[in-house]
Design a protein around this motif. Sequence first.
Motif, PDB file in Angstrom:
ATOM      1  N   SER A 193       0.846  -1.189   0.000  1.00  0.00           N
ATOM      2  CA  SER A 193       0.000   0.000   0.000  1.00  0.00           C
ATOM      3  C   SER A 193       0.881   1.239   0.000  1.00  0.00           C
ATOM      4  CB  SER A 193      -0.924   0.011   1.229  1.00  0.00           C
ATOM      5  OG  SER A 193      -1.785   1.137   1.202  1.00  0.00           O
ATOM      6  N   VAL A 194       0.479   2.236  -0.783  1.00  0.00           N
ATOM      7  CA  VAL A 194       1.183   3.518  -0.851  1.00  0.00           C
ATOM      8  C   VAL A 194       0.148   4.632  -0.785  1.00  0.00           C
ATOM      9  CG1 VAL A 194       2.669   5.028  -2.220  1.00  0.00           C
ATOM     10  CG2 VAL A 194       3.036   2.552  -2.276  1.00  0.00           C
ATOM     11  N   LEU A 195       0.380   5.592   0.099  1.00  0.00           N
ATOM     12  CA  LEU A 195      -0.460   6.791   0.145  1.00  0.00           C
ATOM     13  C   LEU A 195       0.412   7.989  -0.190  1.00  0.00           C
ATOM     14  CD1 LEU A 195      -3.220   8.119   0.898  1.00  0.00           C
ATOM     15  CD2 LEU A 195      -2.197   8.582   3.120  1.00  0.00           C
ATOM     16  N   ALA A 196      -0.017   8.789  -1.150  1.00  0.00           N
ATOM     17  CA  ALA A 196       0.680  10.015  -1.523  1.00  0.00           C
ATOM     18  C   ALA A 196      -0.046  11.205  -0.920  1.00  0.00           C
ATOM     19  CB  ALA A 196       0.738  10.144  -3.050  1.00  0.00           C
ATOM     20  N   ASP A 197       0.683  12.019  -0.161  1.00  0.00           N
ATOM     21  CA  ASP A 197       0.093  13.183   0.487  1.00  0.00           C
ATOM     22  C   ASP A 197       1.220  14.087   0.973  1.00  0.00           C
ATOM     23  OD1 ASP A 197      -2.165  14.670   1.329  1.00  0.00           O
ATOM     24  OD2 ASP A 197      -1.936  13.937   3.375  1.00  0.00           O
ATOM     25  N   VAL A 199       2.605  15.055   3.751  1.00  0.00           N
ATOM     26  CA  VAL A 199       2.558  14.653   5.157  1.00  0.00           C
ATOM     27  C   VAL A 199       3.193  15.705   6.057  1.00  0.00           C
ATOM     28  CG1 VAL A 199       3.246  12.873   6.813  1.00  0.00           C
ATOM     29  CG2 VAL A 199       2.574  12.216   4.486  1.00  0.00           C
ATOM     30  N   ASP A 200       4.316  16.275   5.628  1.00  0.00           N
ATOM     31  CA  ASP A 200       5.063  17.194   6.491  1.00  0.00           C
ATOM     32  C   ASP A 200       4.708  18.657   6.294  1.00  0.00           C
ATOM     33  OD1 ASP A 200       6.198  17.651   4.027  1.00  0.00           O
ATOM     34  OD2 ASP A 200       8.184  16.896   4.554  1.00  0.00           O
ATOM     35  N   GLY A 201       3.760  18.948   5.389  1.00  0.00           N
ATOM     36  CA  GLY A 201       3.268  20.314   5.227  1.00  0.00           C
ATOM     37  C   GLY A 201       4.221  21.270   4.535  1.00  0.00           C
ATOM     38  N   ASP A 202       5.172  20.735   3.723  1.00  0.00           N
ATOM     39  CA  ASP A 202       6.102  21.629   3.035  1.00  0.00           C
ATOM     40  C   ASP A 202       5.665  21.974   1.616  1.00  0.00           C
ATOM     41  OD1 ASP A 202       6.542  19.260   1.694  1.00  0.00           O
ATOM     42  OD2 ASP A 202       8.726  19.238   1.990  1.00  0.00           O
ATOM     43  N   GLY A 203       4.465  21.524   1.234  1.00  0.00           N
ATOM     44  CA  GLY A 203       3.941  21.835  -0.091  1.00  0.00           C
ATOM     45  C   GLY A 203       4.270  20.817  -1.161  1.00  0.00           C
ATOM     46  N   HIS A 204       5.031  19.760  -0.826  1.00  0.00           N
ATOM     47  CA  HIS A 204       5.396  18.722  -1.789  1.00  0.00           C
ATOM     48  C   HIS A 204       4.824  17.378  -1.349  1.00  0.00           C
ATOM     49  CE1 HIS A 204       8.015  21.733  -3.433  1.00  0.00           C
ATOM     50  NE2 HIS A 204       8.849  21.703  -2.402  1.00  0.00           N
ATOM     51  N   MET A 205       4.525  16.546  -2.340  1.00  0.00           N
ATOM     52  CA  MET A 205       3.938  15.241  -2.061  1.00  0.00           C
ATOM     53  C   MET A 205       4.965  14.295  -1.447  1.00  0.00           C
ATOM     54  SD  MET A 205       0.725  15.295  -2.969  1.00  0.00           S
ATOM     55  CE  MET A 205       0.121  13.713  -3.519  1.00  0.00           C
ATOM     56  N   ASP A 206       4.573  13.663  -0.351  1.00  0.00           N
ATOM     57  CA  ASP A 206       5.380  12.637   0.293  1.00  0.00           C
ATOM     58  C   ASP A 206       4.684  11.287   0.111  1.00  0.00           C
ATOM     59  OD1 ASP A 206       7.091  14.725   1.488  1.00  0.00           O
ATOM     60  OD2 ASP A 206       5.341  15.114   2.766  1.00  0.00           O
ATOM     61  N   LEU A 207       5.338  10.239   0.555  1.00  0.00           N
ATOM     62  CA  LEU A 207       4.782   8.896   0.446  1.00  0.00           C
ATOM     63  C   LEU A 207       4.807   8.194   1.790  1.00  0.00           C
ATOM     64  CD1 LEU A 207       6.624   7.659  -2.792  1.00  0.00           C
ATOM     65  CD2 LEU A 207       4.340   8.677  -2.653  1.00  0.00           C
ATOM     66  N   LEU A 208       3.715   7.501   2.109  1.00  0.00           N
ATOM     67  CA  LEU A 208       3.669   6.562   3.232  1.00  0.00           C
ATOM     68  C   LEU A 208       3.529   5.163   2.637  1.00  0.00           C
ATOM     69  CD1 LEU A 208       1.273   8.379   5.738  1.00  0.00           C
ATOM     70  CD2 LEU A 208       3.776   8.381   5.723  1.00  0.00           C
ATOM     71  N   LEU A 209       4.432   4.272   3.018  1.00  0.00           N
ATOM     72  CA  LEU A 209       4.471   2.937   2.445  1.00  0.00           C
ATOM     73  C   LEU A 209       4.336   1.887   3.538  1.00  0.00           C
ATOM     74  CD1 LEU A 209       6.549   4.874   0.721  1.00  0.00           C
ATOM     75  CD2 LEU A 209       7.129   2.758  -0.415  1.00  0.00           C
ATOM     76  N   GLY A 210       3.668   0.787   3.196  1.00  0.00           N
ATOM     77  CA  GLY A 210       3.553  -0.344   4.100  1.00  0.00           C
ATOM     78  C   GLY A 210       3.420  -1.630   3.314  1.00  0.00           C
ATOM     79  N   GLY A 211       3.685  -2.748   3.974  1.00  0.00           N
ATOM     80  CA  GLY A 211       3.577  -4.022   3.283  1.00  0.00           C
ATOM     81  C   GLY A 211       3.814  -5.203   4.202  1.00  0.00           C
ATOM     82  N   ASN A 212       4.726  -6.069   3.789  1.00  0.00           N
ATOM     83  CA  ASN A 212       5.080  -7.334   4.438  1.00  0.00           C
ATOM     84  C   ASN A 212       4.176  -8.476   3.978  1.00  0.00           C
ATOM     85  OD1 ASN A 212       7.176  -6.170   5.868  1.00  0.00           O
ATOM     86  ND2 ASN A 212       5.988  -5.920   7.746  1.00  0.00           N
ATOM     87  N   MET A 213       4.739  -9.676   4.055  1.00  0.00           N
ATOM     88  CA  MET A 213       4.021 -10.888   3.672  1.00  0.00           C
ATOM     89  C   MET A 213       4.610 -12.056   4.450  1.00  0.00           C
ATOM     90  SD  MET A 213       1.612 -11.937   1.617  1.00  0.00           S
ATOM     91  CE  MET A 213       0.966 -13.444   0.881  1.00  0.00           C
ATOM     92  N   THR A 214       3.773 -12.724   5.231  1.00  0.00           N
ATOM     93  CA  THR A 214       4.260 -13.861   6.016  1.00  0.00           C
ATOM     94  C   THR A 214       3.760 -15.205   5.491  1.00  0.00           C
ATOM     95  OG1 THR A 214       2.418 -13.596   7.578  1.00  0.00           O
ATOM     96  CG2 THR A 214       4.486 -12.482   8.109  1.00  0.00           C
ATOM     97  N   ALA A 215       2.679 -15.224   4.732  1.00  0.00           N
ATOM     98  CA  ALA A 215       2.148 -16.480   4.189  1.00  0.00           C
ATOM     99  C   ALA A 215       2.908 -16.815   2.907  1.00  0.00           C
ATOM    100  CB  ALA A 215       0.654 -16.351   3.915  1.00  0.00           C
ATOM    101  N   SER A 257      -3.558  -1.443   3.692  1.00  0.00           N
ATOM    102  CA  SER A 257      -4.153  -0.195   3.203  1.00  0.00           C
ATOM    103  C   SER A 257      -3.776   0.950   4.127  1.00  0.00           C
ATOM    104  CB  SER A 257      -5.681  -0.320   3.134  1.00  0.00           C
ATOM    105  OG  SER A 257      -6.250   0.863   2.591  1.00  0.00           O
ATOM    106  N   ILE A 258      -3.472   2.105   3.513  1.00  0.00           N
ATOM    107  CA  ILE A 258      -3.207   3.337   4.249  1.00  0.00           C
ATOM    108  C   ILE A 258      -4.130   4.402   3.675  1.00  0.00           C
ATOM    109  CG2 ILE A 258      -1.471   5.026   4.953  1.00  0.00           C
ATOM    110  CD1 ILE A 258       0.682   2.957   4.279  1.00  0.00           C
ATOM    111  N   GLN A 259      -4.949   5.017   4.535  1.00  0.00           N
ATOM    112  CA  GLN A 259      -5.917   6.009   4.084  1.00  0.00           C
ATOM    113  C   GLN A 259      -5.843   7.252   4.963  1.00  0.00           C
ATOM    114  OE1 GLN A 259      -7.760   5.623   1.325  1.00  0.00           O
ATOM    115  NE2 GLN A 259      -6.986   3.542   0.979  1.00  0.00           N
ATOM    116  N   ARG A 260      -6.179   8.392   4.371  1.00  0.00           N
ATOM    117  CA  ARG A 260      -6.176   9.661   5.110  1.00  0.00           C
ATOM    118  C   ARG A 260      -7.593  10.052   5.475  1.00  0.00           C
ATOM    119  NH1 ARG A 260      -4.919  15.067   1.909  1.00  0.00           N
ATOM    120  NH2 ARG A 260      -7.047  14.575   1.288  1.00  0.00           N
TER     121      ARG A 260
END
Length: 287
Positions: A193-197, A199-215, A257-260
């Motif tokens: 999952s990737v969320l583009a936003d 995040v730090d309020g500097d006017g540029h798009m950042d990314l929040l990423l998550g994942g992993n798989m154990t099965a 999933s990452i949502q704002r």
Amino acid sequence: MVKDAVWCDLNNDHLPDLILAGEWMPVTILIQQTDHKFMNATALWKLTSTRGWWNTLTAGDFDEDGDQDLIAGNEGLNTRLRATTDKPVGMYLGDFDSNGSSDHIIVYYNGNKSYPFTSRDQLVKQIPSLKKKFLHYTDYRDVKLEDIITPQQQGNSALMEAELMSSVLLRNEGGHFTVHALPDEAQWSPIKSVLADDVDGDGHMDLLLGGNMTATQPDLGPADAGFGLMLQGDGQGNFLPVAAERSGLIVSGEVRSIQRVKTSDGKKIYLISRNNDSLLGFRPAAK
């Protein structure tokens, strides 16, 4: 198999185009025509050599030049599998033991030679008839695909290949994409999952990423080295990893999933859902 899709206007003709990503396939571009039919423009956009194990897609103008770029989450590079166009990871599909069901054999390159990735134990579980052929582990040493299936079986089987395992930025250059690997920290585990936003309020798009798989199969092992990641964007298509102690983002488990969302006081909270686990909330630190 398609894993994700996004709609965005890639060519600025005011018609939404469809981008697909999934396993054993390139990031696929379907451009909408004026008659609302879709043209496969993957080759035109120079993405035919992006076959991967894609999990997720996110669109955004990350270099702030007025067109839509893409972030594509992939398997990552923290596995035994490496893939290039010249040395892809492959999977043969066929009924190799004639029992009416489909079997699969993954092959990969070690140096300049291609070998079956599956261990002897996993292979004989899947195709029991091979147990007598590979009675001892020494019999399976340096085994090649032709030692497992005949050339005729190989010819009758379906072959799928992947040549890119990195999670990447696809930069829209105005009619075609260029491929740029995300920082090393984004390659430590599969990105689901990737969320583009901003995040730090500097006017540029950042990314929040998550994942992993154990099965996963024992031959691969769990892919769970990720603990969430913030990538700070500079508005020119470059991303720098932000240390967890500075971002505050530390997420264990399988992120899907990452949502704002916004609270009643107008502040942003990022909600992170995980397989078989609780929902987490992340609020960026005030500047």
